[in-house]
Design a protein around this motif. Structure first.
Motif, PDB file in Angstrom:
ATOM      1  N   MET A   1      30.750  40.436  38.459  1.00  0.00           N
ATOM      2  CA  MET A   1      32.147  40.142  38.165  1.00  0.00           C
ATOM      3  C   MET A   1      32.762  41.248  37.313  1.00  0.00           C
ATOM      4  SD  MET A   1      32.012  36.034  37.570  1.00  0.00           S
ATOM      5  CE  MET A   1      33.796  35.818  37.419  1.00  0.00           C
ATOM      6  N   SER A   2      32.026  41.705  36.304  1.00  0.00           N
ATOM      7  CA  SER A   2      32.520  42.768  35.443  1.00  0.00           C
ATOM      8  C   SER A   2      32.687  44.070  36.228  1.00  0.00           C
ATOM      9  CB  SER A   2      31.572  42.972  34.267  1.00  0.00           C
ATOM     10  OG  SER A   2      32.060  43.977  33.411  1.00  0.00           O
ATOM     11  N   GLU A   3      31.681  44.435  37.008  1.00  0.00           N
ATOM     12  CA  GLU A   3      31.710  45.685  37.770  1.00  0.00           C
ATOM     13  C   GLU A   3      32.815  45.694  38.819  1.00  0.00           C
ATOM     14  OE1 GLU A   3      27.734  45.884  39.301  1.00  0.00           O
ATOM     15  OE2 GLU A   3      26.896  46.568  37.376  1.00  0.00           O
ATOM     16  N   GLN A   4      33.105  44.547  39.422  1.00  0.00           N
ATOM     17  CA  GLN A   4      34.085  44.473  40.508  1.00  0.00           C
ATOM     18  C   GLN A   4      35.425  43.875  40.069  1.00  0.00           C
ATOM     19  OE1 GLN A   4      32.254  42.501  43.880  1.00  0.00           O
ATOM     20  NE2 GLN A   4      30.492  43.857  43.820  1.00  0.00           N
ATOM     21  N   SER A   5      35.602  43.677  38.773  1.00  0.00           N
ATOM     22  CA  SER A   5      36.845  43.115  38.224  1.00  0.00           C
ATOM     23  C   SER A   5      37.215  41.787  38.876  1.00  0.00           C
ATOM     24  CB  SER A   5      37.999  44.113  38.363  1.00  0.00           C
ATOM     25  OG  SER A   5      37.713  45.280  37.640  1.00  0.00           O
ATOM     26  N   ILE A   6      36.221  40.926  39.029  1.00  0.00           N
ATOM     27  CA  ILE A   6      36.432  39.584  39.575  1.00  0.00           C
ATOM     28  C   ILE A   6      36.682  38.647  38.401  1.00  0.00           C
ATOM     29  CG2 ILE A   6      35.395  37.664  40.850  1.00  0.00           C
ATOM     30  CD1 ILE A   6      33.564  39.832  42.192  1.00  0.00           C
ATOM     31  N   ARG A   7      37.803  37.945  38.396  1.00  0.00           N
ATOM     32  CA  ARG A   7      38.148  37.061  37.276  1.00  0.00           C
ATOM     33  C   ARG A   7      37.546  35.661  37.410  1.00  0.00           C
ATOM     34  NH1 ARG A   7      42.581  38.614  33.966  1.00  0.00           N
ATOM     35  NH2 ARG A   7      43.000  36.424  33.637  1.00  0.00           N
ATOM     36  N   THR A   8      37.459  35.149  38.646  1.00  0.00           N
ATOM     37  CA  THR A   8      36.944  33.802  38.849  1.00  0.00           C
ATOM     38  C   THR A   8      35.999  33.777  40.038  1.00  0.00           C
ATOM     39  OG1 THR A   8      39.004  32.844  38.019  1.00  0.00           O
ATOM     40  CG2 THR A   8      37.540  31.378  39.254  1.00  0.00           C
ATOM     41  N   MET A   9      34.815  33.220  39.809  1.00  0.00           N
ATOM     42  CA  MET A   9      33.864  33.002  40.893  1.00  0.00           C
ATOM     43  C   MET A   9      33.517  31.511  40.874  1.00  0.00           C
ATOM     44  SD  MET A   9      30.404  35.008  41.957  1.00  0.00           S
ATOM     45  CE  MET A   9      31.279  36.539  42.070  1.00  0.00           C
ATOM     46  N   ARG A  10      33.815  30.829  41.968  1.00  0.00           N
ATOM     47  CA  ARG A  10      33.561  29.398  42.056  1.00  0.00           C
ATOM     48  C   ARG A  10      32.135  29.179  42.532  1.00  0.00           C
ATOM     49  NH1 ARG A  10      38.490  26.280  43.523  1.00  0.00           N
ATOM     50  NH2 ARG A  10      38.767  26.882  41.366  1.00  0.00           N
ATOM     51  N   LEU A  11      31.290  28.660  41.646  1.00  0.00           N
ATOM     52  CA  LEU A  11      29.906  28.366  42.009  1.00  0.00           C
ATOM     53  C   LEU A  11      29.840  27.178  42.944  1.00  0.00           C
ATOM     54  CD1 LEU A  11      28.194  28.762  38.524  1.00  0.00           C
ATOM     55  CD2 LEU A  11      28.168  30.390  40.433  1.00  0.00           C
ATOM     56  N   LEU A  12      30.627  26.156  42.649  1.00  0.00           N
ATOM     57  CA  LEU A  12      30.645  24.939  43.466  1.00  0.00           C
ATOM     58  C   LEU A  12      32.079  24.460  43.639  1.00  0.00           C
ATOM     59  CD1 LEU A  12      27.700  22.950  41.845  1.00  0.00           C
ATOM     60  CD2 LEU A  12      27.667  24.187  44.023  1.00  0.00           C
ATOM     61  N   GLU A  13      32.446  24.200  44.880  1.00  0.00           N
ATOM     62  CA  GLU A  13      33.758  23.638  45.191  1.00  0.00           C
ATOM     63  C   GLU A  13      33.566  22.184  45.573  1.00  0.00           C
ATOM     64  OE1 GLU A  13      37.176  22.493  45.534  1.00  0.00           O
ATOM     65  OE2 GLU A  13      37.122  24.658  45.178  1.00  0.00           O
ATOM     66  N   GLY A  14      34.233  21.298  44.849  1.00  0.00           N
ATOM     67  CA  GLY A  14      34.077  19.880  45.111  1.00  0.00           C
ATOM     68  C   GLY A  14      35.373  19.150  45.361  1.00  0.00           C
ATOM     69  N   GLY A  15      36.419  19.870  45.732  1.00  0.00           N
ATOM     70  CA  GLY A  15      37.690  19.196  45.967  1.00  0.00           C
ATOM     71  C   GLY A  15      38.391  18.903  44.653  1.00  0.00           C
ATOM     72  N   GLU A  16      38.190  17.696  44.126  1.00  0.00           N
ATOM     73  CA  GLU A  16      38.815  17.330  42.860  1.00  0.00           C
ATOM     74  C   GLU A  16      38.135  17.952  41.650  1.00  0.00           C
ATOM     75  OE1 GLU A  16      38.812  13.028  42.838  1.00  0.00           O
ATOM     76  OE2 GLU A  16      40.953  13.084  43.265  1.00  0.00           O
ATOM     77  N   TYR A  17      36.959  18.485  41.824  1.00  0.00           N
ATOM     78  CA  TYR A  17      36.235  19.099  40.712  1.00  0.00           C
ATOM     79  C   TYR A  17      35.605  20.396  41.185  1.00  0.00           C
ATOM     80  CZ  TYR A  17      32.279  17.120  43.166  1.00  0.00           C
ATOM     81  OH  TYR A  17      31.364  16.819  44.135  1.00  0.00           O
ATOM     82  N   ASN A  18      35.294  21.277  40.237  1.00  0.00           N
ATOM     83  CA  ASN A  18      34.619  22.523  40.586  1.00  0.00           C
ATOM     84  C   ASN A  18      33.919  23.091  39.362  1.00  0.00           C
ATOM     85  OD1 ASN A  18      36.734  24.262  39.264  1.00  0.00           O
ATOM     86  ND2 ASN A  18      37.973  23.412  40.924  1.00  0.00           N
ATOM     87  N   VAL A  19      33.001  24.023  39.628  1.00  0.00           N
ATOM     88  CA  VAL A  19      32.271  24.735  38.585  1.00  0.00           C
ATOM     89  C   VAL A  19      32.501  26.217  38.836  1.00  0.00           C
ATOM     90  CG1 VAL A  19      30.026  25.198  37.532  1.00  0.00           C
ATOM     91  CG2 VAL A  19      30.530  22.909  38.432  1.00  0.00           C
ATOM     92  N   ASN A  20      33.014  26.909  37.823  1.00  0.00           N
ATOM     93  CA  ASN A  20      33.403  28.302  37.963  1.00  0.00           C
ATOM     94  C   ASN A  20      32.755  29.169  36.895  1.00  0.00           C
ATOM     95  OD1 ASN A  20      35.740  27.783  39.897  1.00  0.00           O
ATOM     96  ND2 ASN A  20      36.276  26.489  38.170  1.00  0.00           N
ATOM     97  N   ILE A  21      32.678  30.455  37.190  1.00  0.00           N
ATOM     98  CA  ILE A  21      32.451  31.455  36.148  1.00  0.00           C
ATOM     99  C   ILE A  21      33.792  32.152  36.001  1.00  0.00           C
ATOM    100  CG2 ILE A  21      31.229  33.527  35.428  1.00  0.00           C
ATOM    101  CD1 ILE A  21      29.045  32.808  37.494  1.00  0.00           C
ATOM    102  N   ARG A  22      34.261  32.276  34.760  1.00  0.00           N
ATOM    103  CA  ARG A  22      35.508  33.006  34.479  1.00  0.00           C
ATOM    104  C   ARG A  22      35.148  34.222  33.643  1.00  0.00           C
ATOM    105  NH1 ARG A  22      40.536  30.964  34.410  1.00  0.00           N
ATOM    106  NH2 ARG A  22      40.892  33.197  34.555  1.00  0.00           N
TER     107      ARG A  22
END
Length: 156
Positions: free
Chosen positions: A51-72
Motif C-alpha cells: 500500500m505504501s509503495e503503490q500509494s494505495i489508501r484503502t484495501m478491503r480485506l473482506l467485503e460483507g455488504g453492510e460491513y467490511n474490514v479494511n486496511i487504511r
C-alpha cells in the motif's frame, strides 16, 4: 482465509489486477459466512508495504455488504489537506498498526472540512471507536496505517 488461499488471491491480484470501487477501494475477498477468515501478521505487513509503495489508501480485506474490514493507509496529511468523513449509519473501529498522527473527531462537517471537535495523538496499538454520524479524519500525519472495521449501527 488460509495462508495458501491468501497467497493465491494476492498473486491473482498482481497478475490480473484488482476489483476497484468508484472511490478506489481495492477488494481482496468476499466475507465468508460459513467459516472464519484469518490474516496472519506477516501477510498484513506485506500488504502494508504494498500500500505504501503503490500509494494505495484503502484495501478491503473482506467485503460483507453492510460491513467490511479494511486496511487504511495515509501519508503526508497536513491541516490544510486533511479530509473529514462522516458515515451516517456505520460505526468505525480503528486499530493502529503502524505510524502515528493527529486524529480529529466530533464537531461539524462543512464540505470536506471539520469545524470544532476533539484532537488527539494516536499511534501504534491504539484502538478508536467512532460512532455512526461522528465526523472524523486524520488531521496530520507523516504516515499511519490502521485496520478499519465497519459495521452498521442498529438501533432498537
Amino acid at each position: 482465509m488460509g495462508k495458501s488461499l491468501f497467497l493465491l488471491v494476492l498473486a491473482a491480484l498482481c497478475i490480473w489486477g484488482v476489483a476497484t470501487l468508484a472511490q478506489g477501494v481495492r477488494i481482496l475477498d468476499e466475507a465468508p459466512l460459513d467459516r472464519a477468515a484469518d490474516f496472519p501478521r506477516e501477510d498484513l505487513v506485506a500488504l502494508f508495504r504494498q500500500m505504501s509503495e503503490q500509494s494505495i489508501r484503502t484495501m478491503r480485506l473482506l467485503e460483507g455488504g453492510e460491513y467490511n474490514v479494511n486496511i487504511r493507509h495515509v501519508e503526508n496529511v497536513t491541516p490544510e489537506t486533511f479530509v473529514t468523513l462522516v458515515h451516517p449509519d456505520t460505526i468505525d473501529v480503528w486499530v493502529v498498526q503502524e505510524g502515528s498522527g493527529t486524529l480529529l473527531t466530533g464537531g461539524e462537517k462543512d464540505g470536506d472540512r471539520q469545524i470544532g471537535g476533539v484532537e488527539r495523538f494516536i499511534g501504534t496499538g491504539d484502538l478508536i471507536f467512532i460512532p455512526a454520524g461522528v465526523p472524523h479524519g486524520m488531521k496530520e500525519t507523516s504516515s499511519i496505517t490502521w485496520l478499519n472495521i465497519r459495521f452498521p449501527e442498529h438501533r432498537n
